[in-house]
Motif scaffolding. Structure first.
Motif, PDB file in Angstrom:
ATOM      1  N   ILE A  50      56.876  46.876  35.546  1.00 30.68           N
ATOM      2  CA  ILE A  50      56.800  47.924  36.564  1.00 30.68           C
ATOM      3  C   ILE A  50      57.798  47.567  37.673  1.00 30.68           C
ATOM      4  CG2 ILE A  50      55.293  49.250  38.102  1.00 30.68           C
ATOM      5  CD1 ILE A  50      52.899  48.257  36.389  1.00 30.68           C
ATOM      6  N   PRO A  51      59.023  48.053  37.568  1.00 27.33           N
ATOM      7  CA  PRO A  51      60.081  47.629  38.490  1.00 27.33           C
ATOM      8  C   PRO A  51      59.856  48.049  39.947  1.00 27.33           C
ATOM      9  CG  PRO A  51      60.841  49.431  37.090  1.00 27.33           C
ATOM     10  CD  PRO A  51      59.506  49.016  36.578  1.00 27.33           C
ATOM     11  N   GLU A  52      58.968  48.980  40.194  1.00 29.27           N
ATOM     12  CA  GLU A  52      58.725  49.440  41.566  1.00 29.27           C
ATOM     13  C   GLU A  52      57.914  48.449  42.394  1.00 29.27           C
ATOM     14  OE1 GLU A  52      59.629  52.754  38.899  1.00 29.27           O
ATOM     15  OE2 GLU A  52      58.042  51.251  38.780  1.00 29.27           O
ATOM     16  N   ILE A  53      57.323  47.451  41.765  1.00 29.56           N
ATOM     17  CA  ILE A  53      56.501  46.462  42.477  1.00 29.56           C
ATOM     18  C   ILE A  53      57.392  45.397  43.098  1.00 29.56           C
ATOM     19  CG2 ILE A  53      54.735  44.682  42.233  1.00 29.56           C
ATOM     20  CD1 ILE A  53      53.523  46.346  39.965  1.00 29.56           C
ATOM     21  N   ASP A  54      57.226  45.209  44.412  1.00 27.43           N
ATOM     22  CA  ASP A  54      57.989  44.186  45.138  1.00 27.43           C
ATOM     23  C   ASP A  54      57.265  42.843  45.193  1.00 27.43           C
ATOM     24  OD1 ASP A  54      60.160  45.932  45.923  1.00 27.43           O
ATOM     25  OD2 ASP A  54      58.765  46.836  47.359  1.00 27.43           O
ATOM     26  N   ASN A  55      55.937  42.883  45.358  1.00 30.33           N
ATOM     27  CA  ASN A  55      55.145  41.657  45.531  1.00 30.33           C
ATOM     28  C   ASN A  55      53.896  41.708  44.673  1.00 30.33           C
ATOM     29  OD1 ASN A  55      56.756  40.743  47.898  1.00 30.33           O
ATOM     30  ND2 ASN A  55      55.818  42.517  48.861  1.00 30.33           N
ATOM     31  N   VAL A  56      53.528  40.557  44.130  1.00 33.95           N
ATOM     32  CA  VAL A  56      52.319  40.450  43.322  1.00 33.95           C
ATOM     33  C   VAL A  56      51.407  39.402  43.961  1.00 33.95           C
ATOM     34  CG1 VAL A  56      51.371  39.866  41.055  1.00 33.95           C
ATOM     35  CG2 VAL A  56      53.588  41.044  41.220  1.00 33.95           C
ATOM     36  N   TYR A  57      50.194  39.805  44.276  1.00 31.08           N
ATOM     37  CA  TYR A  57      49.160  38.906  44.789  1.00 31.08           C
ATOM     38  C   TYR A  57      48.021  38.946  43.781  1.00 31.08           C
ATOM     39  CZ  TYR A  57      51.798  39.628  49.084  1.00 31.08           C
ATOM     40  OH  TYR A  57      52.805  39.705  50.016  1.00 31.08           O
ATOM     41  N   PHE A  58      47.434  37.787  43.479  1.00 31.14           N
ATOM     42  CA  PHE A  58      46.402  37.807  42.452  1.00 31.14           C
ATOM     43  C   PHE A  58      45.325  36.763  42.683  1.00 31.14           C
ATOM     44  CE2 PHE A  58      49.498  34.786  40.925  1.00 31.14           C
ATOM     45  CZ  PHE A  58      48.747  33.792  40.307  1.00 31.14           C
ATOM     46  N   ILE A  59      44.187  37.070  42.072  1.00 36.11           N
ATOM     47  CA  ILE A  59      43.056  36.153  42.003  1.00 36.11           C
ATOM     48  C   ILE A  59      43.122  35.502  40.628  1.00 36.11           C
ATOM     49  CG2 ILE A  59      40.542  36.013  41.828  1.00 36.11           C
ATOM     50  CD1 ILE A  59      40.410  38.429  43.712  1.00 36.11           C
ATOM     51  N   ASP A  60      42.978  34.183  40.593  1.00 37.89           N
ATOM     52  CA  ASP A  60      43.028  33.459  39.326  1.00 37.89           C
ATOM     53  C   ASP A  60      41.621  33.329  38.755  1.00 37.89           C
ATOM     54  OD1 ASP A  60      43.488  31.857  37.159  1.00 37.89           O
ATOM     55  OD2 ASP A  60      44.516  30.282  38.286  1.00 37.89           O
ATOM     56  N   LYS A  61      41.323  34.186  37.793  1.00 38.81           N
ATOM     57  CA  LYS A  61      39.997  34.175  37.175  1.00 38.81           C
ATOM     58  C   LYS A  61      39.786  32.980  36.245  1.00 38.81           C
ATOM     59  CE  LYS A  61      38.565  38.953  37.057  1.00 38.81           C
ATOM     60  NZ  LYS A  61      38.125  40.045  36.168  1.00 38.81           N
ATOM     61  N   SER A  62      40.858  32.269  35.939  1.00 35.25           N
ATOM     62  CA  SER A  62      40.728  31.150  35.005  1.00 35.25           C
ATOM     63  C   SER A  62      40.390  29.837  35.694  1.00 35.25           C
ATOM     64  CB  SER A  62      42.029  30.990  34.201  1.00 35.25           C
ATOM     65  OG  SER A  62      43.078  30.569  35.052  1.00 35.25           O
ATOM     66  N   LYS A  63      40.428  29.812  37.017  1.00 35.83           N
ATOM     67  CA  LYS A  63      40.140  28.541  37.688  1.00 35.83           C
ATOM     68  C   LYS A  63      38.659  28.185  37.537  1.00 35.83           C
ATOM     69  CE  LYS A  63      39.413  30.231  42.366  1.00 35.83           C
ATOM     70  NZ  LYS A  63      39.804  30.174  43.735  1.00 35.83           N
ATOM     71  N   PRO A  64      38.347  26.911  37.448  1.00 37.38           N
ATOM     72  CA  PRO A  64      36.981  26.471  37.144  1.00 37.38           C
ATOM     73  C   PRO A  64      35.916  26.976  38.134  1.00 37.38           C
ATOM     74  CG  PRO A  64      38.505  24.614  37.114  1.00 37.38           C
ATOM     75  CD  PRO A  64      39.275  25.803  37.587  1.00 37.38           C
ATOM     76  N   ASN A  65      36.243  27.066  39.383  1.00 38.51           N
ATOM     77  CA  ASN A  65      35.254  27.470  40.386  1.00 38.51           C
ATOM     78  C   ASN A  65      35.415  28.935  40.806  1.00 38.51           C
ATOM     79  OD1 ASN A  65      37.681  26.964  41.620  1.00 38.51           O
ATOM     80  ND2 ASN A  65      36.822  25.971  43.421  1.00 38.51           N
ATOM     81  N   TYR A  66      35.939  29.769  39.907  1.00 41.02           N
ATOM     82  CA  TYR A  66      36.148  31.178  40.207  1.00 41.02           C
ATOM     83  C   TYR A  66      34.824  31.867  40.543  1.00 41.02           C
ATOM     84  CZ  TYR A  66      36.717  36.167  39.309  1.00 41.02           C
ATOM     85  OH  TYR A  66      36.674  37.541  39.411  1.00 41.02           O
ATOM     86  N   ASN A  67      34.826  32.624  41.639  1.00 38.03           N
ATOM     87  CA  ASN A  67      33.680  33.437  42.047  1.00 38.03           C
ATOM     88  C   ASN A  67      34.244  34.784  42.472  1.00 38.03           C
ATOM     89  OD1 ASN A  67      31.952  34.715  44.186  1.00 38.03           O
ATOM     90  ND2 ASN A  67      30.588  33.027  43.611  1.00 38.03           N
ATOM     91  N   LYS A  68      33.956  35.838  41.702  1.00 38.78           N
ATOM     92  CA  LYS A  68      34.610  37.126  41.924  1.00 38.78           C
ATOM     93  C   LYS A  68      34.407  37.655  43.341  1.00 38.78           C
ATOM     94  CE  LYS A  68      31.122  40.209  39.965  1.00 38.78           C
ATOM     95  NZ  LYS A  68      30.861  41.185  38.926  1.00 38.78           N
TER      96      LYS A  68
END
Length: 181
Positions: A50-68
């Motif tokens: 998706i070339p229109e996206i300038d920045n990506v921010y994310f939550i890492d669901k794979s980390k051991p202590n992930y809490n949504k």
């Protein structure tokens, strides 16, 4: 007009792909804007198409202590004052709270389950949405109404490179099928 606009979709890869038409529409109408996506590590690979996206921010669901819930709150606070507008595509209270915590002046999303307390622009559910009678990309596109950018039946837009096309053709050769974009 220059704006800082974020689209929040904390679903997997396919959900991000289905948002691609939204980014195209925003870029076309706000060409000088900084456009971001707030997603999960599972959605990040789709952002490359998706070339229109300038920045990506994310939550890492794979980390051991992930809490949504906690991780959504932390991400919202870490993005404080980075956006003028956040478009919340997820139908969850935690995402509305996360958008609220960014401090964005405009927070657009679906109103239900107390979400309207955290959003400034509420998009009502129509009957066909409640019944799952429309494509999810159309459901997402309706969230563009407060920006005056909604057009019924928005095209899903996902760009593939020549390298991607060649790789798909190699994979499909065993099936006697050739991909033509």
């Amino acid at each position: 007009m220059s704006e800082r606009i974020a689209v929040m979709i904390l679903g997997p890869l396919g959900d991000v792909i289905n948002t691609s038409g939204i980014f195209k529409k925003i870029r076309k109408n706000y060409p000088n804007s900084e456009i971001s996506i707030i997603t999960t590590n599972r959605g990040v690979p789709a952002t490359k198409g998706i070339p229109e996206i300038d920045n990506v921010y994310f939550i890492d669901k794979s980390k051991p202590n992930y809490n949504k819930n906690l991780d959504t709150i932390k991400l919202g606070l870490s993005l404080r004052n980075k956006f003028d507008t956040v478009i919340v595509l997820d139908n969850s209270l935690r995402c509305a709270i996360g958008a609220f915590l960014t401090g964005a002046k405009h927070r657009i999303g679906r109103g239900r389950e107390l979400r309207e307390l955290f959003l400034t622009d509420i998009i009502p559910y129509k009957k066909e949405e409640k019944n799952g009678e429309i494509h999810v990309s159309e459901h997402y596109a309706r969230c563009l109404k407060p920006l005056g950018l909604y057009e019924e039946n928005i095209d899903t837009y996902f760009e593939f490179s020549k390298e991607d096309e060649n790789r798909v053709n190699e994979l499909l050769k065993t099936k006697d099928v050739v991909y033509t974009g």
